[in-house]
Write a protein that holds these residues in place. Structure first.
Motif, PDB file in Angstrom:
ATOM      1  N   GLU A 137      37.614  51.713  41.512  1.00 33.07           N
ATOM      2  CA  GLU A 137      36.972  53.000  41.734  1.00 33.07           C
ATOM      3  C   GLU A 137      35.691  53.144  40.921  1.00 33.07           C
ATOM      4  OE1 GLU A 137      39.838  56.022  40.962  1.00 33.07           O
ATOM      5  OE2 GLU A 137      41.194  55.392  42.581  1.00 33.07           O
ATOM      6  N   LYS A 138      35.447  52.199  40.027  1.00 32.26           N
ATOM      7  CA  LYS A 138      34.222  52.242  39.217  1.00 32.26           C
ATOM      8  C   LYS A 138      33.001  52.008  40.112  1.00 32.26           C
ATOM      9  CE  LYS A 138      36.568  50.433  35.106  1.00 32.26           C
ATOM     10  NZ  LYS A 138      36.506  51.665  34.325  1.00 32.26           N
ATOM     11  N   GLU A 139      31.874  52.474  39.680  1.00 33.82           N
ATOM     12  CA  GLU A 139      30.659  52.352  40.493  1.00 33.82           C
ATOM     13  C   GLU A 139      29.921  51.042  40.248  1.00 33.82           C
ATOM     14  OE1 GLU A 139      28.271  55.748  39.854  1.00 33.82           O
ATOM     15  OE2 GLU A 139      29.657  57.135  40.838  1.00 33.82           O
ATOM     16  N   SER A 140      30.246  50.345  39.175  1.00 36.45           N
ATOM     17  CA  SER A 140      29.565  49.076  38.894  1.00 36.45           C
ATOM     18  C   SER A 140      30.519  48.113  38.212  1.00 36.45           C
ATOM     19  CB  SER A 140      28.337  49.314  38.009  1.00 36.45           C
ATOM     20  OG  SER A 140      28.740  49.817  36.734  1.00 36.45           O
ATOM     21  N   PHE A 141      30.195  46.834  38.343  1.00 36.28           N
ATOM     22  CA  PHE A 141      30.995  45.771  37.721  1.00 36.28           C
ATOM     23  C   PHE A 141      30.055  44.809  37.016  1.00 36.28           C
ATOM     24  CE2 PHE A 141      33.155  47.017  41.707  1.00 36.28           C
ATOM     25  CZ  PHE A 141      34.268  47.625  41.151  1.00 36.28           C
ATOM     26  N   SER A 142      30.603  44.024  36.122  1.00 41.68           N
ATOM     27  CA  SER A 142      29.801  43.004  35.453  1.00 41.68           C
ATOM     28  C   SER A 142      29.611  41.831  36.415  1.00 41.68           C
ATOM     29  CB  SER A 142      30.510  42.528  34.182  1.00 41.68           C
ATOM     30  OG  SER A 142      31.615  41.714  34.518  1.00 41.68           O
ATOM     31  N   CYS A 143      28.810  40.865  36.000  1.00 39.59           N
ATOM     32  CA  CYS A 143      28.587  39.682  36.837  1.00 39.59           C
ATOM     33  C   CYS A 143      29.499  38.528  36.428  1.00 39.59           C
ATOM     34  CB  CYS A 143      27.126  39.251  36.772  1.00 39.59           C
ATOM     35  SG  CYS A 143      26.592  38.755  35.113  1.00 39.59           S
ATOM     36  N   LEU A 144      30.435  38.781  35.523  1.00 37.47           N
ATOM     37  CA  LEU A 144      31.250  37.696  34.992  1.00 37.47           C
ATOM     38  C   LEU A 144      32.363  37.274  35.933  1.00 37.47           C
ATOM     39  CD1 LEU A 144      31.204  36.032  32.407  1.00 37.47           C
ATOM     40  CD2 LEU A 144      32.933  37.547  31.452  1.00 37.47           C
ATOM     41  N   VAL A 145      32.733  38.141  36.861  1.00 36.60           N
ATOM     42  CA  VAL A 145      33.837  37.855  37.773  1.00 36.60           C
ATOM     43  C   VAL A 145      33.408  38.216  39.198  1.00 36.60           C
ATOM     44  CG1 VAL A 145      36.198  38.511  38.422  1.00 36.60           C
ATOM     45  CG2 VAL A 145      35.591  38.294  36.009  1.00 36.60           C
ATOM     46  N   ASP A 146      33.811  37.407  40.170  1.00 38.74           N
ATOM     47  CA  ASP A 146      33.592  37.743  41.581  1.00 38.74           C
ATOM     48  C   ASP A 146      34.655  38.773  41.969  1.00 38.74           C
ATOM     49  OD1 ASP A 146      31.528  35.834  41.794  1.00 38.74           O
ATOM     50  OD2 ASP A 146      33.010  34.254  42.033  1.00 38.74           O
TER      51      ASP A 146
END
Length: 393
Positions: free
Chosen positions: A321-330
């Protein structure tokens, strides 16, 4: 309660009681590339993959060229039996020359005794030095093997860059030493006590971690776990692999605290996600609930998805439900595959699939890597480690 609801509850209960391998088995061969890649990622470091799965995956790799690279890269840690060797030898010359190195890499990991049995067919693909090494491992005396082991370790120590192939050979010599009972717990104790006093482990010290993992010496679990804070990726790979081999909740207890530290979470996650117990799932869930760093949360969600436990649904659903994610995981691919494998429905399932395929709106943050290297792919620097554990850190 309606009949359909009762039946659905029975199905859910049966799914919950299934083991990790039972849940994942129907998906090791999949028409959905996203799911199959996630399955391969989840199996890459898991030590108890059935030998017959290697055969199935090799057949798939040679039947579908678009899947070939991904499969051949991710099965490298699986156990090679004679059937797997025959399949590789039968198909390697049919491969594009640009891809043949992936099959050769697998052949170089075959146990020396089995390799010697197929020496005539494999001879041109394996270096002369390696054939001499295999002969030594199969037929050499304790003194001869130890002499070659010391020589190889010294060469690695003195090299200006990491010698991956030579390191693999050193591990084969170390395995020979263990299998023949040529090393004692007392010798391991002495080596570890010496190494622990130093800021950096020597190559011999790192290989000692590998050997005690092969010996299943559980008394060392707390000591090995304490090394997760070290800043040496080769050491950390062997520490993680040794801990995973134990497959026990004692490891989960020892490693759990390191999930809470940013400098140790990558390898700590790798360990606990590959120990398939209820306690491992609970420790990962608790770590996620207490984490406030986005990258750490992404890694913990990936680890929970690779557990394939429905117990983690609340954390995984909430995280997405978060609006953004890190690039560390697909993350979209991982979560889409998790829901699909478990047969769970979610209104965003198709959106995750499209984002993973690059066809939908990518709502990850602006820090996404511009490289085409997958976070779980082998690092291009030649270290043999996953990109996210090496140059992608």
């Amino acid at each position: 309660m309606k009949y359909n609801d009762m039946e659905n509850k029975k199905v859910d209960l049966r799914t919950d009681m299934m083991t990790f391998l039972e849940k994942i088995k129907p998906h090791i061969i999949s028409n959905d590339v996203l799911i199959q890649e996630t399955v391969l990622h989840a199996l890459h470091d898991y030590p108890n993959v059935p030998e017959e799965w290697m055969i199935e995956l090799l057949k798939e790799a040679f039947a579908y060229k678009d899947k070939q690279s991904s499969i051949l890269i991710y099965i490298e840690n699986m156990k090679f039996n004679e059937g797997a060797v025959k399949l590789l030898l039968k198909n390697i010359r049919k491969m594009d020359k640009s891809e043949q190195h992936l099959a050769v890499n697998l052949l170089e990991r075959v146990e020396p005794k089995l390799a010697l049995k197929y020496k005539e067919q494999m001879q041109r693909m394996i270096s002369k030095e390696n054939w001499s090494l295999y002969e030594l491992i199969v037929n050499g005396t304790e003194e001869e093997v130890y002499a070659e082991f010391s020589k190889t370790v010294l060469a690695i120590e003195q090299a200006k860059t990491f010698q991956h192939t030579r390191y693999i050979n050193a591990k084969k010599l170390a395995a020979c030493i263990v299998q023949n009972g040529w090393i004692t717990e007392n010798e391991i104790d002495q080596t570890l006590q010496k190494e622990l006093k130093e800021d950096w482990f020597s190559v011999h010290g790192i290989l000692t971690i590998y050997m005690l993992g092969l010996l299943n010496l559980k008394k060392y679990i707390p000591i090995i776990a304490s090394l997760l804070v070290r800043d040496d990726d080769i050491l950390l790979e062997e520490v993680a692999n040794a801990l995973i081999r134990f497959q026990s909740d004692e490891v989960v207890e020892a490693v759990g605290p390191y999930l809470k530290q940013t400098d140790s979470i990558i390898f700590a996650c790798s360990v606990i996600e590959n120990i398939k117990t209820d306690h491992a799932v609970q420790v990962l869930r608790e770590a996620y609930q207490k984490s406030d760093e986005l990258e750490d949360q992404d890694m913990l969600i990936e680890a929970l998805c690779h557990q394939l436990s429905k117990e983690a649904l609340p954390e995984i659903s909430s995280h997405m439900e978060k609006e953004s994610f890190s690039c560390l995981v697909d993350i979209e691919q991982t979560v889409y595959s998790y829901y699909s494998i478990l047969g769970e429905e979610h209104p965003e399932l198709e959106s995750w699939k499209q984002a993973a395929q690059g066809g939908g709106m990518d709502y990850r943050n602006e820090n996404l890597s511009k490289s085409n290297i997958g976070r779980n792919d082998p690092c291009q620097c030649g270290s043999g480690k996953k990109y996210k554990k090496c140059c992608g850190k």
